[in-house]
Design an enzyme around this catalytic site. Structure first.
Site, PDB file in Angstrom:
ATOM      1  CB  CYS A   1      -0.930  -0.014   1.203  1.00 17.74           C
ATOM      2  SG  CYS A   1      -2.219   1.261   1.168  1.00 17.74           S
TER       3      CYS A   1
ATOM      4  CB  CYS B   1      -2.362   6.504   5.964  1.00 16.10           C
ATOM      5  SG  CYS B   1      -1.500   6.998   4.461  1.00 16.10           S
TER       6      CYS B   1
ATOM      7  CB  CYS C   1       6.345   4.944   4.275  1.00 17.93           C
ATOM      8  SG  CYS C   1       7.456   6.258   3.694  1.00 17.93           S
TER       9      CYS C   1
END
Length: 259
Positions: free
Chosen positions: A141, A224, A250
């Protein structure tokens, strides 16, 4: 307005300042290396000195930002040091409304900087990724919604270096970062490498900077919303990111597709 703390008294770890407790939660990858051609900046060097050097050494450098506490402080220092380039933010479609509002507030406060939002208007149901991918495979993602859009933009712009706000006490994965870092695709300039969270908070308060309001609710590092929680006492600043997933980065700064 409170008096501005002197930068030489903000308390880097080497100067006896209080640092966050860090606990490794995932295997560390090989860190970047200090650029041997860069000046030998002392740990207590004013970040603006590092930024001014970088502006002369790397014309066209660019600043990616997610507008966390570190990023807000770096924006202010960079503007003071003469940075007039781009501030690039990736809209993953999963950001908190408070984060987007902080971006807009900063853009209004620093009109001399060019704020760029990649993937603007993204949303969880935009078809870029399956709606449950963040839970099933957070690495995938992040790669699709954050890393790839920024890499694509950087490949187009081809900046010689990246000005970023990482600091050593954010997480064990960042404990060794130097002021000027080689390795990966581009030079990374880290003016806040030696600043503690306490120093950042003191600077932000003294300058009345618009810090994301979620920070004051314990969200010391804000990504997020599905993958971010408030941190617990004694945890490092990034412990609330991907909690329970064995993941603290990330993919922008570490990993096979890092910047």
């Amino acid at each position: 307005m409170t008096a501005e703390p002197r930068l030489t008294e903000l308390g880097t770890p080497e100067q006896g300042g209080e640092a966050l407790t860090t606990e490794p939660r995932a295997p560390r990858t090989a860190p970047g290396h200090a650029d041997p051609s860069a000046p030998a900046f002392a740990p207590g060097t004013d970040p603006r000195e590092v930024i001014r050097w970088a502006l002369g050494e790397f014309p066209g450098l660019l600043m990616p930002s997610a507008f966390n506490l570190n990023g807000v402080v770096l924006l202010d220092l960079a503007a003071q040091a003469g940075y007039r380039g781009e501030v690039v933010f990736v809209d993953t479609g999963y950001h908190f409304p408070e984060t987007l509002a902080t971006r807009d507030t900063l853009a209004a406060r620093y009109p001399e900087l060019t704020f760029v939002t990649l993937n603007a208007g993204a949303s969880p149901d935009d078809g870029q990724t399956p709606p449950d991918l963040y839970a099933a495979d957070p690495d995938a993602c992040c790669a699709a919604r954050k890393v790839e859009p920024l890499q694509r933009y950087l490949n187009q712009k081809n900046p010689p270096a990246l000005l970023n706000a990482r600091s050593r006490d954010q997480a064990s994965t960042r404990a060794d970062i130097p002021f000027v870092e080689t390795g990966g695709r581009r030079v990374k300039v880290n003016p806040l490498a030696h600043w503690t969270r306490e120093a950042l908070e003191a600077y932000a308060a003294a300058h009345e900077l618009p810090v994301n309001p979620l920070y004051h609710d314990g969200f010391l590092s804000i990504g997020c919303w599905p993958c971010t929680r408030a941190v617990k006492p004694g945890e490092d600043a990034r412990a609330g990111r991907w909690a329970g997933k064995g993941k603290t980065e990330c993919g922008l700064w570490q990993g096979g597709n890092s910047l």
